[in-house]
Structure formats: C-alpha cells, structure tokens
Write a protein that holds these residues in place. Sequence first.
Motif, PDB file in Angstrom:
ATOM      1  N   GLY A 115      39.106 122.550 -22.486  1.00  0.00           N
ATOM      2  CA  GLY A 115      39.912 122.763 -23.669  1.00  0.00           C
ATOM      3  C   GLY A 115      41.172 123.529 -23.309  1.00  0.00           C
ATOM      4  O   GLY A 115      41.492 123.758 -22.030  1.00  0.00           O
ATOM      5  N   LYS A 116      42.197 123.810 -24.053  1.00  0.00           N
ATOM      6  CA  LYS A 116      43.151 124.373 -23.856  1.00  0.00           C
ATOM      7  C   LYS A 116      43.098 125.937 -23.997  1.00  0.00           C
ATOM      8  O   LYS A 116      44.063 126.593 -23.568  1.00  0.00           O
ATOM      9  N   GLY A 117      41.814 126.567 -24.260  1.00  0.00           N
ATOM     10  CA  GLY A 117      41.830 128.031 -23.875  1.00  0.00           C
ATOM     11  C   GLY A 117      41.879 128.644 -25.227  1.00  0.00           C
ATOM     12  O   GLY A 117      42.652 128.248 -26.222  1.00  0.00           O
ATOM     13  N   THR A 118      41.194 129.750 -25.479  1.00  0.00           N
ATOM     14  CA  THR A 118      41.352 130.537 -26.351  1.00  0.00           C
ATOM     15  C   THR A 118      41.592 132.184 -25.695  1.00  0.00           C
ATOM     16  O   THR A 118      40.879 132.494 -24.896  1.00  0.00           O
ATOM     17  N   ARG A 119      42.888 132.566 -25.787  1.00  0.00           N
ATOM     18  CA  ARG A 119      43.095 133.793 -25.344  1.00  0.00           C
ATOM     19  C   ARG A 119      42.646 134.951 -26.402  1.00  0.00           C
ATOM     20  O   ARG A 119      43.020 134.920 -27.591  1.00  0.00           O
ATOM     21  N   LEU A 120      41.952 135.627 -25.799  1.00  0.00           N
ATOM     22  CA  LEU A 120      41.205 136.927 -26.626  1.00  0.00           C
ATOM     23  C   LEU A 120      41.743 138.242 -26.236  1.00  0.00           C
ATOM     24  O   LEU A 120      41.684 138.818 -24.875  1.00  0.00           O
ATOM     25  N   HIS A 121      42.027 139.064 -27.195  1.00  0.00           N
ATOM     26  CA  HIS A 121      42.588 140.187 -27.008  1.00  0.00           C
ATOM     27  C   HIS A 121      41.463 141.141 -27.535  1.00  0.00           C
ATOM     28  O   HIS A 121      41.353 141.023 -28.891  1.00  0.00           O
ATOM     29  N   ILE A 122      41.035 142.395 -26.770  1.00  0.00           N
ATOM     30  CA  ILE A 122      40.301 143.161 -27.343  1.00  0.00           C
ATOM     31  C   ILE A 122      41.068 144.392 -27.410  1.00  0.00           C
ATOM     32  O   ILE A 122      41.513 144.923 -26.313  1.00  0.00           O
TER      33      ILE A 122
END
Lengths: 115, 115
Positions: B106-113
């Motif tokens: 998939g194109k990816g999910t950028r996760l910011h915590i």
Amino acid sequence: DTAVSQTPKYLVTQMGNDKSIKCEQNLGHDTMYWYKQDSKKFLKIMFSYNNKELIINETVPNRFSPKSPDKAHLNLHINSLELGDSAVYFCASSHLGLAGSNEQFFGPGTRLTVL
Amino acid sequence: AQKVTQAQTEISVVEKEDVTLDCVYETRDTTYYLFWYKQPPSGELVFLIRRNSFDEQNEISGRYSWNFQKSTSSFNFTITASQVVDSAVYFCALSVPNRDDKIIFGKGTRLHILP
C-alpha cells in the motif's frame, strides 16, 4: 552478522553517470528482490531473482540491469542516470517455495541522489 | 489484479491514545498473505506481521493488534497506548504465493505520535 546488507548507503552522482548498488544476504535464501521507494514513500518491486534466474521484471527502463553472480548476491547496475532515478532502493531476500512463507527480509536501503 | 489501499495518508494522535491504521486489499486468489511493515524515520523496513488467508484469528503482540476480516477484505492494525517511538510510516502489503511472490505494498500511512 547483518542479514541483508547493501552498499553504499548513500550515493550522490551526476546525471548521465553509470552506478552500481550491491546487495548481499547471508540468510541462505534463494530469492532476492530490488524495490524502489520514491519521494512519496511509494514502494514498488523492480526485479526478483530466484537461484540466479530472473523471475520478476516489472516495467523498469532497460537502463536498470540486475546481476546475480550467485544466490547470495543481487547487484543493481544503472546506466545513464536520470533525475527521476533519485529514490531509495531496497534489496530484500526470502526463501521462495516455503509453504506459508514469503517473509521478505529487507536491507537498510540505498539513498540515490542524481544531480 | 492485486491491490492494497491504505486510505489514511497521515494520522496524528497524542501519546497514550489508541490508533487504528486501516488496510483494504483486493485479490481474486483464495490463498494469499498479508503483511504489515514499519518504516521509522531512520529509513529501514521492519517486518511486523504476516498473516495467511486461512487464518482469520486476530493477533495481539504487546501494544500491537491486528484485525483480519475476509468479509470486508480488511487487515487493520491497532496500536494501543501509543508512544512517540511508534511514529513511523506503516505499510500494509499483500502477496500471492505460487505466482511470482512479489509483495504489493500500500502507499503507507504516516503516523505521528505527539508528546
């Protein structure tokens, strides 16, 4: 004792040059892959070799030529580099044919910048 | 044709919140494998989980859990009590054995915590 290693980690070069990226795995796997990750982080397979035989060749320009001297190595040679070749290139390996497998182990990536 | 869709391009949550990353896949094959990979800011690809199409049991590993539902062709990933170190790009992927074994990402999910 790195499982999948790539050299170099960074590569900066001028447009029109020819360059190679090397990949080696010490996992005893029989299949190796090259993936390209573009600036938008999209990962796409380029090539796959099984026992030194090409089994996947996506629509990649023929300026890209993989070479597998043995099962443990899959090098990527790029001729006449273009600006659009700038990306991170990942090598991976797996043991094809293991039922329920295809876990691919990835190298650390090579960041190629074409100026 | 196989396809993986991660509709969430980017997510930001405050530390300690739970977060779910969505993944929807398409394939006509009855035997396939699903994966999640993590790519932290350092750039390497870290394997998180592999699931085969015949095993719909959900899996929990520490703060990570995966919900596989064939009825909706989804393989969602939940992080409980998120931590700043979870900040990364997360890729869902699919492969079909007995073909060319390539992994479709998939194109990816950028996760910011956020702290």
